[in-house]
Write a protein that holds these residues in place. Structure first.
Motif, mmCIF file in Angstrom:
data_model
loop_
_atom_site.group_PDB
_atom_site.id
_atom_site.type_symbol
_atom_site.label_atom_id
_atom_site.label_comp_id
_atom_site.label_asym_id
_atom_site.label_seq_id
_atom_site.Cartn_x
_atom_site.Cartn_y
_atom_site.Cartn_z
ATOM 1 N N GLU A 179 0.963 -1.168 0.184
ATOM 2 C CA GLU A 179 0.063 -0.013 0.050
ATOM 3 C C GLU A 179 0.730 1.172 -0.081
ATOM 4 O O GLU A 179 1.973 1.263 0.350
ATOM 5 C CB GLU A 179 -0.873 0.087 1.192
ATOM 6 N N GLN A 180 0.268 2.457 -0.256
ATOM 7 C CA GLN A 180 1.066 3.626 -0.794
ATOM 8 C C GLN A 180 0.972 4.348 0.662
ATOM 9 O O GLN A 180 -0.147 4.629 1.069
ATOM 10 C CB GLN A 180 0.617 4.448 -2.102
ATOM 11 N N ALA A 181 1.994 5.095 1.029
ATOM 12 C CA ALA A 181 2.038 6.143 2.068
ATOM 13 C C ALA A 181 1.485 7.389 1.533
ATOM 14 O O ALA A 181 1.656 7.733 0.375
ATOM 15 C CB ALA A 181 3.305 6.125 2.657
ATOM 16 N N PRO A 182 0.773 8.245 2.520
ATOM 17 C CA PRO A 182 0.332 9.475 2.179
ATOM 18 C C PRO A 182 1.331 10.654 1.864
ATOM 19 O O PRO A 182 1.128 11.281 2.836
ATOM 20 C CB PRO A 182 -0.827 9.726 3.124
ATOM 21 N N VAL A 183 2.348 10.517 0.823
ATOM 22 C CA VAL A 183 3.092 11.486 0.913
ATOM 23 C C VAL A 183 2.950 12.879 0.461
ATOM 24 O O VAL A 183 3.423 13.914 1.013
ATOM 25 C CB VAL A 183 4.387 11.076 -0.081
ATOM 26 N N ASP A 184 1.554 12.969 -0.360
ATOM 27 C CA ASP A 184 1.289 14.388 -0.654
ATOM 28 C C ASP A 184 0.861 15.031 0.672
ATOM 29 O O ASP A 184 1.178 16.370 0.835
ATOM 30 C CB ASP A 184 0.234 14.279 -1.461
ATOM 31 N N GLU A 185 0.312 14.577 1.489
ATOM 32 C CA GLU A 185 -0.144 15.262 2.620
ATOM 33 C C GLU A 185 1.021 15.613 3.612
ATOM 34 O O GLU A 185 1.060 16.553 4.339
ATOM 35 C CB GLU A 185 -1.091 14.415 3.653
ATOM 36 N N MET A 186 2.083 14.714 3.651
ATOM 37 C CA MET A 186 3.219 14.968 4.402
ATOM 38 C C MET A 186 3.936 16.165 4.070
ATOM 39 O O MET A 186 4.725 17.004 4.552
ATOM 40 C CB MET A 186 4.000 13.376 4.436
ATOM 41 N N LEU A 187 3.751 16.172 2.580
ATOM 42 C CA LEU A 187 4.793 17.328 2.068
ATOM 43 C C LEU A 187 4.242 18.658 2.195
ATOM 44 O O LEU A 187 4.651 19.619 2.627
ATOM 45 C CB LEU A 187 4.986 17.159 0.565
ATOM 46 N N ARG A 188 2.658 18.770 2.129
ATOM 47 C CA ARG A 188 1.948 19.786 2.565
ATOM 48 C C ARG A 188 2.251 20.397 3.847
ATOM 49 O O ARG A 188 2.030 21.667 4.150
ATOM 50 C CB ARG A 188 0.359 19.705 2.196
ATOM 51 N N HIS A 189 2.524 19.536 4.811
ATOM 52 C CA HIS A 189 2.689 19.856 6.061
ATOM 53 C C HIS A 189 4.047 19.897 6.598
ATOM 54 O O HIS A 189 4.415 20.072 7.859
ATOM 55 C CB HIS A 189 1.764 19.107 7.041
ATOM 56 N N ALA A 190 5.034 19.690 5.858
ATOM 57 C CA ALA A 190 6.369 19.759 6.011
ATOM 58 C C ALA A 190 6.967 21.090 6.679
ATOM 59 O O ALA A 190 6.433 22.056 6.073
ATOM 60 C CB ALA A 190 7.221 19.168 4.798
ATOM 61 N N TYR A 191 7.954 20.935 7.507
ATOM 62 C CA TYR A 191 8.434 22.145 8.198
ATOM 63 C C TYR A 191 9.522 22.531 7.326
ATOM 64 O O TYR A 191 10.463 21.575 7.144
ATOM 65 C CB TYR A 191 8.946 21.938 9.433
ATOM 66 N N ILE A 192 9.635 23.887 6.876
ATOM 67 C CA ILE A 192 10.993 23.890 6.009
ATOM 68 C C ILE A 192 11.953 24.947 6.881
ATOM 69 O O ILE A 192 11.764 25.919 7.452
ATOM 70 C CB ILE A 192 10.393 24.989 5.054
ATOM 71 N N ASP A 193 13.018 24.282 7.018
ATOM 72 C CA ASP A 193 14.227 24.816 8.016
ATOM 73 C C ASP A 193 14.982 25.354 6.757
ATOM 74 O O ASP A 193 15.496 25.050 5.890
ATOM 75 C CB ASP A 193 14.801 23.591 8.551
ATOM 76 N N PRO A 194 15.250 26.871 7.157
ATOM 77 C CA PRO A 194 15.939 27.711 6.089
ATOM 78 C C PRO A 194 17.527 27.455 6.259
ATOM 79 O O PRO A 194 18.157 27.637 5.200
ATOM 80 C CB PRO A 194 15.789 29.107 6.662
ATOM 81 N N ASN A 195 17.975 26.546 7.230
ATOM 82 C CA ASN A 195 19.481 26.010 7.323
ATOM 83 C C ASN A 195 19.538 24.609 6.757
ATOM 84 O O ASN A 195 20.512 24.345 6.707
ATOM 85 C CB ASN A 195 19.746 26.057 8.620
ATOM 86 N N ASP A 196 18.684 24.227 6.041
ATOM 87 C CA ASP A 196 18.479 22.742 5.759
ATOM 88 C C ASP A 196 18.453 22.844 3.834
ATOM 89 O O ASP A 196 17.435 23.347 3.565
ATOM 90 C CB ASP A 196 17.516 21.872 6.166
ATOM 91 N N PRO A 197 19.539 22.248 3.483
ATOM 92 C CA PRO A 197 19.395 22.326 1.845
ATOM 93 C C PRO A 197 18.761 21.255 1.199
ATOM 94 O O PRO A 197 18.708 21.103 -0.108
ATOM 95 C CB PRO A 197 20.930 22.285 1.669
ATOM 96 N N THR A 198 18.015 20.589 2.130
ATOM 97 C CA THR A 198 17.094 19.291 1.491
ATOM 98 C C THR A 198 16.206 19.960 0.476
ATOM 99 O O THR A 198 15.394 20.948 0.803
ATOM 100 C CB THR A 198 16.297 18.682 2.538
ATOM 101 N N ARG A 199 16.065 19.344 -0.711
ATOM 102 C CA ARG A 199 15.130 19.888 -1.586
ATOM 103 C C ARG A 199 13.535 18.679 -1.562
ATOM 104 O O ARG A 199 13.807 17.550 -1.623
ATOM 105 C CB ARG A 199 15.629 19.444 -3.165
ATOM 106 N N LEU A 200 12.598 19.472 -1.678
ATOM 107 C CA LEU A 200 11.297 18.884 -1.560
ATOM 108 C C LEU A 200 10.624 18.747 -3.104
ATOM 109 O O LEU A 200 10.933 19.566 -3.667
ATOM 110 C CB LEU A 200 10.292 19.289 -0.738
#
Length: 210
Positions: free
Chosen positions: A162-183
């Motif tokens: 089964e698929q994890a609800p990644v769309d919902e996770m991305l919508r609520h993701a915290y954006i750390d200005p010091n974290d270079p991770t790309r969503l």
């Protein structure tokens, strides 16, 4: 864990059917032990880490011997990836450690393959976006794909049922200005359905499994 998963020319992994990539993180160091064909059995390289609803993929900036990438399945991760831990040492960089079972080739016995230790070191920037998303995705994948099986060996199929609800996770993701991770609000490829992978079985001579 599988070695040298299929990649597009730009270094992004060829996706599985229904796979969605969530994030990418550059300038990380990936370490794994007991790796065949690696000098001394240990693989160490810097490159890019990509995470999807199916797996973690590390793509090295420069191949080490014949190894250019690693694939760590998230499916039923209570068995594949386990004992994961985020570490914040005082004198060294933040890192993520854990153990992962191999993706055992068809027709071979699981007793011939050992568990691998892995370590991901974040050499540049913070982890305020990466860490919550990573552990949130693990919990979500485990929640929708949990099965009661023998914990001493990985399941036969590394792909999730089964698929994890990644769309919902991305919508609520915290954006750390010091974290270079790309969503990935949009997928990093335009793969036709016929080009998407359906199994972990190697489809080219240079792709193998560990």
């Amino acid at each position: 864990m599988a070695v040298n998963p299929q990649l597009f020319g730009n270094g992004t992994p060829v996706p599985f059917v229904d796979e969605m990539f969530v994030l990418a993180r550059d300038s990380v160091e990936f370490q794994a032990d007991n790796v065949p064909y690696a000098p001394g059995g240990k693989f160490v390289a810097r490159g890019t880490l990509l995470i999807s609803n199916f797996r973690i993929v590390f793509v090295a900036s420069k191949p080490v011997g014949h190894i250019a990438a690693f694939d760590l399945p998230l499916a039923l991760s209570v068995l594949y990836i386990h004992e994961e831990k985020f570490n914040q040492p005082i004198l060294f960089c933040n890192n993520l450690t854990g153990k992962v079972h191999p993706v055992v080739p068809d027709g071979e016995h699981t007793s011939l393959y050992g568990v691998y230790n892995f370590k991901i070191l974040f050499k540049e920037g913070g982890v305020g976006t990466f860490v919550p998303l990573f552990f949130g995705l693990l919990r979500s994948v485990r929640g929708v794909n949990f099965e009661v099986v023998n914990p001493s060996a990985p399941p036969a199929d590394p792909l999730p049922s089964e698929q994890a609800p990644v769309d919902e996770m991305l919508r609520h993701a915290y954006i750390d200005p010091n974290d270079p991770t790309r969503l990935y609000l949009q997928q990093p490829f335009e793969a036709q359905p016929s080009l998407r992978r359906r199994t972990y079985k190697a489809s080219a001579p240079e792709e193998g499994q560990l």
